[in-house]
Design a protein around this motif. Sequence first.
Motif, PDB file in Angstrom:
ATOM      1  N   ILE A 190       0.802  -1.235   0.000  1.00  0.00           N
ATOM      2  CA  ILE A 190       0.000   0.000   0.000  1.00  0.00           C
ATOM      3  C   ILE A 190       0.838   1.290   0.000  1.00  0.00           C
ATOM      4  CG2 ILE A 190      -1.750   1.313   1.276  1.00  0.00           C
ATOM      5  CD1 ILE A 190      -3.204  -1.193   1.808  1.00  0.00           C
ATOM      6  N   PRO A 191       1.920   1.376   0.776  1.00  0.00           N
ATOM      7  CA  PRO A 191       2.640   2.649   0.772  1.00  0.00           C
ATOM      8  C   PRO A 191       3.039   3.133  -0.619  1.00  0.00           C
ATOM      9  CG  PRO A 191       3.394   1.299   2.586  1.00  0.00           C
ATOM     10  CD  PRO A 191       2.452   0.445   1.782  1.00  0.00           C
ATOM     11  N   ASP A 192       3.469   2.228  -1.501  1.00  0.00           N
ATOM     12  CA  ASP A 192       3.835   2.650  -2.862  1.00  0.00           C
ATOM     13  C   ASP A 192       2.627   3.188  -3.615  1.00  0.00           C
ATOM     14  OD1 ASP A 192       6.422   2.071  -2.532  1.00  0.00           O
ATOM     15  OD2 ASP A 192       6.418   0.179  -3.679  1.00  0.00           O
ATOM     16  N   ILE A 193       1.493   2.528  -3.427  1.00  0.00           N
ATOM     17  CA  ILE A 193       0.276   2.977  -4.118  1.00  0.00           C
ATOM     18  C   ILE A 193      -0.123   4.359  -3.607  1.00  0.00           C
ATOM     19  CG2 ILE A 193      -2.193   2.477  -4.419  1.00  0.00           C
ATOM     20  CD1 ILE A 193      -1.491  -0.506  -4.236  1.00  0.00           C
ATOM     21  N   VAL A 194      -0.060   4.506  -2.288  1.00  0.00           N
ATOM     22  CA  VAL A 194      -0.421   5.807  -1.695  1.00  0.00           C
ATOM     23  C   VAL A 194       0.549   6.883  -2.169  1.00  0.00           C
ATOM     24  CG1 VAL A 194      -0.547   7.081   0.485  1.00  0.00           C
ATOM     25  CG2 VAL A 194      -1.589   4.808   0.316  1.00  0.00           C
ATOM     26  N   ALA A 195       1.821   6.534  -2.259  1.00  0.00           N
ATOM     27  CA  ALA A 195       2.811   7.526  -2.700  1.00  0.00           C
ATOM     28  C   ALA A 195       2.497   8.004  -4.114  1.00  0.00           C
ATOM     29  CB  ALA A 195       4.207   6.920  -2.630  1.00  0.00           C
ATOM     30  N   GLU A 196       2.107   7.074  -4.975  1.00  0.00           N
ATOM     31  CA  GLU A 196       1.736   7.447  -6.338  1.00  0.00           C
ATOM     32  C   GLU A 196       0.513   8.359  -6.326  1.00  0.00           C
ATOM     33  OE1 GLU A 196       2.818   7.231  -9.558  1.00  0.00           O
ATOM     34  OE2 GLU A 196       4.621   6.651  -8.447  1.00  0.00           O
ATOM     35  N   ALA A 197      -0.496   7.944  -5.550  1.00  0.00           N
ATOM     36  CA  ALA A 197      -1.733   8.728  -5.491  1.00  0.00           C
ATOM     37  C   ALA A 197      -1.450  10.120  -4.923  1.00  0.00           C
ATOM     38  CB  ALA A 197      -2.763   7.994  -4.640  1.00  0.00           C
ATOM     39  N   ALA A 198      -0.520  10.168  -3.973  1.00  0.00           N
ATOM     40  CA  ALA A 198      -0.223  11.439  -3.299  1.00  0.00           C
ATOM     41  C   ALA A 198       0.336  12.469  -4.272  1.00  0.00           C
ATOM     42  CB  ALA A 198       0.762  11.189  -2.160  1.00  0.00           C
ATOM     43  N   LYS A 199       0.914  11.983  -5.367  1.00  0.00           N
ATOM     44  CA  LYS A 199       1.465  12.922  -6.349  1.00  0.00           C
ATOM     45  C   LYS A 199       0.364  13.767  -6.974  1.00  0.00           C
ATOM     46  CE  LYS A 199       5.422  10.147  -7.728  1.00  0.00           C
ATOM     47  NZ  LYS A 199       5.870   9.175  -8.721  1.00  0.00           N
ATOM     48  N   HIS A 200      -0.854  13.226  -6.932  1.00  0.00           N
ATOM     49  CA  HIS A 200      -1.960  13.942  -7.588  1.00  0.00           C
ATOM     50  C   HIS A 200      -2.957  14.502  -6.588  1.00  0.00           C
ATOM     51  CE1 HIS A 200      -0.495  11.916 -11.139  1.00  0.00           C
ATOM     52  NE2 HIS A 200      -0.563  10.785 -10.456  1.00  0.00           N
TER      53      HIS A 200
END
Length: 745
Positions: free
Chosen positions: A617-627
């Motif tokens: 999940i942290p990687d997914i959240v990090a990606e989402a956080a970019k937007h």
Amino acid sequence: MDSQGSPSESPPNENAIIKVTGGGAYKFADLFKERLGVNIDKEGEMDCLVAGSNFLLKAIRHEAFTHMEGQKEFVQIDHNDLYPYILVNIGSGVSMIKVDGDGKFERVSGTNVGGGTYWGLGKLLTKCRSFDELLELSQRGDNRAIDMLVGDIYGGLDYSKIGLSASTIASSFGKAITENKELEDYRPEDISLSLLRMISYNIGQISYLNALRFGIKRIFFGGFFIRGHAYTMDTISFAVHFWSKGDMQALFLRHEGFLGALGAFMSYEKHGLDGLMVHHLVERFPMGAPYVGGKIHGPPLGNLNEKISWMEKFVQKGTEILAPVPMILPATTGLGGFEVPLSKGESLRSDASALNIGVLHLEPTLEVFPLLADPKSYEPNTIDLSDLSELEYWLTVLSEHLPDLVDKAVASEGGTDDAKRRGDAFARAFSAHLARLMEEPAAYGKLGLANLLELREECLREFQFVDAYRSIKQRENEASLDVLPDLLLELDSMSEEARLLTLIEGVLAANIFDWGSRACVDLYHKGTIIEIYRMSRKKMQRPWRVDDFDRFKDRMLGSGDKKPHKHKRALLFVDNSGADIVLGMLPLARELLRRGTEVVLVANSLPALNDVTAAEIPDIVAEAAKHCDIIRRAAEAGGLLVDAMSNIQDSPKENSPCVPLMVVENGCGSPCLDLRQVSSELGAAAKDADLVILEGMGRALHTNFNAKFKVDALKLAMVKNQRLAEKLIKGNIYDCLCRFEPTLN
Ligand SMILES: Nc1ncnc2c1ncn2[C@@H]1O[C@H](COP(=O)(O)OP(=O)(O)O)[C@@H](O)[C@H]1O
Ligand SMILES: CC(C)(COP(=O)(O)O)[C@@H](O)C(=O)NCCC(=O)O
Ligand SMILES: [Mn+2]
């Protein structure tokens, strides 16, 4: 028992001590010392029996069962209400022990008419060469040929004045007095059956009298004489039921063959098992011994290679491991009694006790989910597989899904020869489990659908498939993250009310990405991920089959004189990778964060199908956080973006307070969720939570559909199986459920 799965490889040494009980401890002590250099510590037989039985009854959830008229029924024993009980151990002779607590017991009675009597007399009278042969004969016997029945005395009529039916045995072997017959004139089958009934009834009756003596209602029967033999259990149960007029219960133990050995093991000091609780133990069923179709073939298997090559050898021999084993349907005679043995079959049923060998893993960090309204009455499984047609259906579903699963698993390991070999062995091993369950549904205790689905994941892990859906999950995550910014823009242009509905629709629609459902996998051949997601969202017509959305909305946004309710902390039990987490649960989490609710994403500790794991999940959240600023700030506050944070220099911390977004693992590796055994991190995170959201068919339907919580609970799932949709929600495949259960206050 295996605490962390690390086998010790140190050679036997002079100081090695093995705790042993029974006569063999005396007989073979010198031999052990001489040949193996190990010392034997002799432990008292009764102490060990009692310690073993106490341990099993406390540590294993489905240990005890009743056995009446061929039907096994597991009994949930309340640990606080276990004592006193009577333990009857039937070996050559019989001991009856009153157990009052750990190490607190007294041998209150016994009888010299026991297993040895059956075997000894049986051998003399039938010329049988083995115990199993004698038992097998009894399966085909008719005791009326040799026993004197009430009906024989009263001309075929019931002697109803004293409550006896015509078929009640008045005198075991009594008919032999009056008939002018020699031993040879009687069928060995009938002799064996009369003998078995005589001895089992007698033991049952004496046990009943002893239970009566002490005012005890529960009698547990164990010992080598029983050995999981259905008819023996039935006769004992009948006797206890008959004499107590239904007031007492004969209970049997799944691991009854190991009471003494377990007790001896428990006598080692410093196991640290004193405070042991059932939620600290997980029972798994590896291919520890090469068994198939109810029979053990060869020695126990140690390492992976041994397991694989055994599977290969097995197939070379041409044994039909994949052939469906016919179901044994419950037999009824319609006679309402025990005149004809109900559990008899063509041949002796497989030796159940010898095969019910699971490995008990000690997982001291597991705990009961603290937000369950009533942990005692909590039952995770919605579908009870005691119904044989239900079991047959689900075993078939799993069996049919196997080729596709093996494909994915082998591909996930690069499709190498080694992976193919393991994939093949996995398929055979899992099929063997299915065949075993088809033959003996109670072989592994009381099973629910969740246990079957978990068994499959564990079997994959046993053959070292770490994550069969790894690449599929990655592909779906990437495709979904690409469209996330557009979805967030669309959501932000809506009113709060419309947005809440769209968010819930989004979760339900995205739950269509389920690689464990046959129907869904067929669907994926018909379009891209995004096409299927769009189609699924378009079809979200309300009312859903279970539709509490309005109640949820009123609770969240208020209505009339009810004020909006702001939750302090929400636990979101997430399900699948890809659209499910990225376009479904994450936007819902974002909405809660926006409202000032802390969010904890609760995900699997280990992979299962295409479920997202906590570590992913942290990687997914990090990606989402970019937007998305809301997600970014919350993830930072929750410590999720520690690595990523250093890269984001352009956005100085805003002053407004920010609630955290966190991730915790749930402690499981299954598509379902058993809330009796979750990680301690989840337990800690739950302390402040006042909203629980369960998502997906595995977590909100197969399990927890009926679970009640101390806090507000929202259950969201798309039903991706026609039969289940009909059965549970009287609907159709792809129908959705949105069940909201607010706390009463
Ligand atoms: N395969 C078997 N061979 C011999 N006896 C068996 C077998 N299976 C079950 N039994 C029963 O188990 C009894 C012996 O049980 P056990 O627990 O070893 O007794 P003990 O320790 O009191 O001698 C036998 O008398 C017989 O009734
Ligand atoms: C394993 C599952 C519970 C996973 O569903 P999810 O929790 O991901 O929504 C589901 O795929 C399932 O029940 N499959 C078997 C039934 C079938 O193939 O129809
Ligand atoms: Mn899933």
